[in-house]
Design a protein around this motif. Structure first.
Motif, PDB file in Angstrom:
ATOM      1  N   MET A   1      -9.830  16.465 -11.684  1.00 36.01           N
ATOM      2  CA  MET A   1      -8.856  16.577 -12.777  1.00 36.01           C
ATOM      3  C   MET A   1      -7.448  16.420 -12.220  1.00 36.01           C
ATOM      4  N   PHE A   2      -6.619  15.613 -12.884  1.00 39.25           N
ATOM      5  CA  PHE A   2      -5.271  15.359 -12.407  1.00 39.25           C
ATOM      6  C   PHE A   2      -4.356  16.528 -12.746  1.00 39.25           C
ATOM      7  N   ASN A   3      -3.583  17.007 -11.757  1.00 40.68           N
ATOM      8  CA  ASN A   3      -2.535  17.972 -12.040  1.00 40.68           C
ATOM      9  C   ASN A   3      -1.206  17.256 -12.100  1.00 40.68           C
ATOM     10  N   ILE A   4      -0.149  18.005 -12.363  1.00 39.55           N
ATOM     11  CA  ILE A   4       1.162  17.391 -12.577  1.00 39.55           C
ATOM     12  C   ILE A   4       1.646  16.661 -11.327  1.00 39.55           C
ATOM     13  N   GLU A   5       1.343  17.202 -10.122  1.00 38.23           N
ATOM     14  CA  GLU A   5       1.781  16.549  -8.892  1.00 38.23           C
ATOM     15  C   GLU A   5       1.125  15.182  -8.723  1.00 38.23           C
ATOM     16  N   VAL A   6      -0.155  15.114  -9.038  1.00 40.97           N
ATOM     17  CA  VAL A   6      -0.872  13.840  -8.928  1.00 40.97           C
ATOM     18  C   VAL A   6      -0.298  12.826  -9.907  1.00 40.97           C
ATOM     19  N   ILE A   7      -0.007  13.278 -11.127  1.00 37.22           N
ATOM     20  CA  ILE A   7       0.552  12.372 -12.143  1.00 37.22           C
ATOM     21  C   ILE A   7       1.893  11.818 -11.685  1.00 37.22           C
ATOM     22  N   ILE A   8       2.756  12.695 -11.153  1.00 38.77           N
ATOM     23  CA  ILE A   8       4.063  12.244 -10.658  1.00 38.77           C
ATOM     24  C   ILE A   8       3.886  11.225  -9.545  1.00 38.77           C
ATOM     25  N   PHE A   9       2.943  11.469  -8.652  1.00 45.68           N
ATOM     26  CA  PHE A   9       2.691  10.533  -7.570  1.00 45.68           C
ATOM     27  C   PHE A   9       2.227   9.187  -8.092  1.00 45.68           C
ATOM     28  N   ILE A  10       1.345   9.213  -9.059  1.00 44.39           N
ATOM     29  CA  ILE A  10       0.839   7.955  -9.624  1.00 44.39           C
ATOM     30  C   ILE A  10       1.973   7.163 -10.250  1.00 44.39           C
ATOM     31  N   VAL A  11       2.847   7.851 -10.982  1.00 36.53           N
ATOM     32  CA  VAL A  11       4.001   7.186 -11.599  1.00 36.53           C
ATOM     33  C   VAL A  11       4.902   6.587 -10.525  1.00 36.53           C
ATOM     34  N   TYR A  12       5.147   7.374  -9.481  1.00 34.10           N
ATOM     35  CA  TYR A  12       6.011   6.924  -8.395  1.00 34.10           C
ATOM     36  C   TYR A  12       5.448   5.678  -7.713  1.00 34.10           C
ATOM     37  N   LEU A  13       4.167   5.710  -7.384  1.00 34.06           N
ATOM     38  CA  LEU A  13       3.535   4.565  -6.730  1.00 34.06           C
ATOM     39  C   LEU A  13       3.499   3.350  -7.646  1.00 34.06           C
ATOM     40  N   ALA A  14       3.344   3.592  -8.950  1.00 30.45           N
ATOM     41  CA  ALA A  14       3.347   2.487  -9.913  1.00 30.45           C
ATOM     42  C   ALA A  14       4.709   1.799  -9.941  1.00 30.45           C
ATOM     43  N   VAL A  15       5.776   2.586  -9.812  1.00 30.93           N
ATOM     44  CA  VAL A  15       7.130   2.004  -9.772  1.00 30.93           C
ATOM     45  C   VAL A  15       7.278   1.092  -8.560  1.00 30.93           C
ATOM     46  N   LEU A  16       6.793   1.540  -7.398  1.00 31.96           N
ATOM     47  CA  LEU A  16       6.891   0.714  -6.193  1.00 31.96           C
ATOM     48  C   LEU A  16       6.120  -0.597  -6.341  1.00 31.96           C
ATOM     49  N   ILE A  17       4.936  -0.502  -6.909  1.00 33.68           N
ATOM     50  CA  ILE A  17       4.132  -1.714  -7.114  1.00 33.68           C
ATOM     51  C   ILE A  17       4.820  -2.648  -8.103  1.00 33.68           C
ATOM     52  N   ALA A  18       5.446  -2.077  -9.144  1.00 32.21           N
ATOM     53  CA  ALA A  18       6.174  -2.895 -10.121  1.00 32.21           C
ATOM     54  C   ALA A  18       7.321  -3.650  -9.455  1.00 32.21           C
ATOM     55  N   ILE A  19       7.993  -2.994  -8.519  1.00 35.47           N
ATOM     56  CA  ILE A  19       9.078  -3.662  -7.786  1.00 35.47           C
ATOM     57  C   ILE A  19       8.518  -4.836  -6.980  1.00 35.47           C
ATOM     58  N   GLY A  20       7.362  -4.614  -6.334  1.00 34.19           N
ATOM     59  CA  GLY A  20       6.729  -5.701  -5.588  1.00 34.19           C
ATOM     60  C   GLY A  20       6.392  -6.872  -6.476  1.00 34.19           C
ATOM     61  N   LEU A  21       5.855  -6.589  -7.675  1.00 33.18           N
ATOM     62  CA  LEU A  21       5.512  -7.652  -8.623  1.00 33.18           C
ATOM     63  C   LEU A  21       6.762  -8.400  -9.096  1.00 33.18           C
ATOM     64  N   TYR A  22       7.846  -7.650  -9.315  1.00 33.74           N
ATOM     65  CA  TYR A  22       9.096  -8.264  -9.775  1.00 33.74           C
ATOM     66  C   TYR A  22       9.620  -9.271  -8.745  1.00 33.74           C
ATOM     67  N   PHE A  23       9.633  -8.860  -7.482  1.00 31.69           N
ATOM     68  CA  PHE A  23      10.188  -9.733  -6.453  1.00 31.69           C
ATOM     69  C   PHE A  23       9.213 -10.816  -6.005  1.00 31.69           C
ATOM     70  N   TYR A  24       7.958 -10.695  -6.405  1.00 27.61           N
ATOM     71  CA  TYR A  24       6.991 -11.741  -6.090  1.00 27.61           C
ATOM     72  C   TYR A  24       7.437 -13.078  -6.686  1.00 27.61           C
ATOM     73  N   ARG A  25       7.979 -13.031  -7.887  1.00 25.38           N
ATOM     74  CA  ARG A  25       8.446 -14.252  -8.553  1.00 25.38           C
ATOM     75  C   ARG A  25       9.710 -14.806  -7.912  1.00 25.38           C
ATOM     76  N   LYS A  26      10.439 -13.960  -7.197  1.00 29.71           N
ATOM     77  CA  LYS A  26      11.710 -14.378  -6.607  1.00 29.71           C
ATOM     78  C   LYS A  26      11.585 -14.740  -5.133  1.00 29.71           C
ATOM     79  N   THR A  27      10.350 -14.687  -4.610  1.00 32.28           N
ATOM     80  CA  THR A  27      10.145 -14.928  -3.181  1.00 32.28           C
ATOM     81  C   THR A  27       9.200 -16.094  -2.979  1.00 32.28           C
TER      82      THR A  27
END
Length: 485
Positions: free
Chosen positions: A1-27
């Motif tokens: 079961m996910f607790n609040i810390e796990v949820i925050i981590f998932i959101v944080y890691l999702a942001v990093l991956i989104a940045i990678g996807l964004y710059f993929y088009r620019k690289t």
């Protein structure tokens, strides 16, 4: 079961991956993938340089060293601070201009062009040194990630290491240098907030630092910079960490990637302020943890910052600050993986390729190299007995001793030859390996003999060799350009 810390981590890691996807088009070009087309501003350059520099070592390794050794370990922080300052003032401007003049995307390519090595040995061997020591360095971050997830979620160490590695590899694979630098900016801001707030709250709870200092004395730890039987050799050895800055490829790459040297004065101020605040915060965490969490050892001392976060914050705020530790870890590993990719693509793949590859082929090879290096580093990291401090200190010494003198001589001596540079680099690297493996590190940190012998070798070989005639002219032109701006 996910607790609040796990949820925050998932959101944080999702942001990093989104940045990678964004710059993929620019690289799409190798210049974009490896150096962001030299287009970054002062804030991104400064914060990403220091975030990639300090890594999990700042939030785990240094507090752990203070916890076990007392204030005698503060000399490491002092050495790092002065090394940072000198690096930004002595190296950044000349390296930025020189590498653009040489059209060099990597440190190895710069050495090759700067010293006019006809054999390509300087370029290839320096790339191999980068691959060896950065594989070890990257594994230190994976160890830190494993310990973080163990403390936070009680996950199995191996599973934790693999999950952290997969996320880092993913956004570095996609976005290259731009993704790395922009994620480092976010991570650097998280790190500085966390390392400032946590010790302040600890002091408020304890009322003062007197209790921590008293317990340090009771445990026989040094309570000042000069007590505890600390010798001059020991002080030199710990401060010598500062020498490492001149040879760290992932930090020097930030100087190479800034938009213009006109951006550097502002970047210097930002970077130096960030480092000063971060080091003081990390030292305070180590001191204050002694009475708060007594009896830690065997690598557990490197978790004191996490334990403090858990103690002082509710889960949702603690999750954000624990994400800052992951930020510190990721901000260095991503840079190291990218430099390893650079070494394989720019300095080995292209040199040995029978025909010049296209940009698309080189970028693809660079992305595959990220995966390959990560897998090797992962195997090093799977032993939970490894410490972040131990792995970082060895790699830091390797780069500082092998490359530091070369960078200084390249930027400040027009008479240094490729034979001297190659000889010095080999002597510096070999000295570190031998010194470490015969057990002399307990006497003196291996970067000191490696750095000194590298410099001596360069000076001696210079007496018997003559540089290419074009070297002096180019050197004077670069110096004139830097002075003019």
């Amino acid at each position: 079961m996910f607790n609040i810390e796990v949820i925050i981590f998932i959101v944080y890691l999702a942001v990093l991956i989104a940045i990678g996807l964004y710059f993929y088009r620019k690289t799409s070009s190798i210049g974009g993938f490896l150096l962001g087309d030299r287009g970054l501003g002062s804030w991104v350059t400064a914060i990403s340089a220091q975030a990639s520099d300090m890594s999990g070592w700042l939030l785990m390794g240094l507090p752990g060293a203070i916890y076990l050794g007392g204030l005698s370990e503060v000399w490491i922080g002092i050495g790092l601070f002065f090394g940072t300052v000198v690096n930004w003032y002595m190296i950044s401007s000349r390296l930025r201009v020189y590498t653009e003049r040489a059209n060099a995307l990597t440190l190895s390519t710069f050495f090759d062009h700067r010293f006019k090595d006809p054999t390509k040995a300087l370029r290839i061997i320096s790339a191999i040194i980068i691959l060896v020591f950065f594989t070890i360095y990257s594994s230190s971050g994976m160890v830190a990630a494993g310990k973080l997830f163990q403390v936070m979620f009680g996950w199995d160490y191996t599973v934790a290491v693999i999950i952290g590695t997969v996320v880092i590899v993913f956004y570095t694979f996609l976005g290259g240098y731009l993704a790395v630098c922009w994620t480092d900016l976010i991570q650097g801001m998280l790190m500085i907030i966390a390392i400032t707030v946590v010790p302040v709250l600890a002091i408020i709870e304890m009322g003062s630092m007197d209790g921590a200092m008293t317990m340090m004395a009771e445990q026989g730890l040094s309570t000042s910079l000069f007590n505890g039987g600390l010798s001059v050799v020991a002080i030199i050895s710990t401060m010598a960490w500062g020498l490492g800055y001149f040879g760290q490829p992932h930090i020097l790459a930030r100087f190479m990637g800034i938009k213009s040297i006109k951006e550097l004065p502002k970047a210097r101020i930002i970077a130096i302020a960030w480092v000063a605040i971060a080091l003081v915060g990390a030292i305070l965490v180590g001191i204050l943890a002694i009475p708060l969490f007594p009896g830690l050892s065997g690598g557990a001392q490197e978790t004191v910052f996490m334990l403090m976060i858990r103690r002082f914050f509710p889960a949702w705020i603690g999750g954000i600050f624990l994400a800052a530790i992951m930020a510190a870890i990721m901000s260095t590993i991503d840079s190291q993986l990218l430099v390893c990719s650079s070494a394989l693509t720019e300095d080995i793949f292209e040199v040995f390729s029978k025909k010049k590859p296209t940009d698309q082929q080189v970028v693809l090879f660079g992305r595959l190299a990220v995966i390959g290096i990560s897998i090797i580093a992962l195997f090093f990291a799977l032993s939970p007995n490894n410490t972040v401090m131990g792995l970082v200190s060895y790699s830091w010494a390797g780069f500082g001793a092998a490359f530091g003198p070369l960078v200084i001589f390249a930027l400040y001596s027009k008479k240094t030859t490729w034979q001297a540079a190659l000889s010095g680099m080999l002597v510096g690297a070999v000295t570190v390996v031998i010194w470490k493996n015969v057990g002399l590190s307990s006497v003196m940190y291996e970067i000191v003999p490696g750095f000194i012998l590298n410099c001596v070798t360069i000076l001696i070989v210079n007496l018997f060799t003559t540089p290419d005639a074009s070297i002096a002219a180019e050197f004077e032109s670069v110096v004139a350009e830097v002075n003019a701006k």
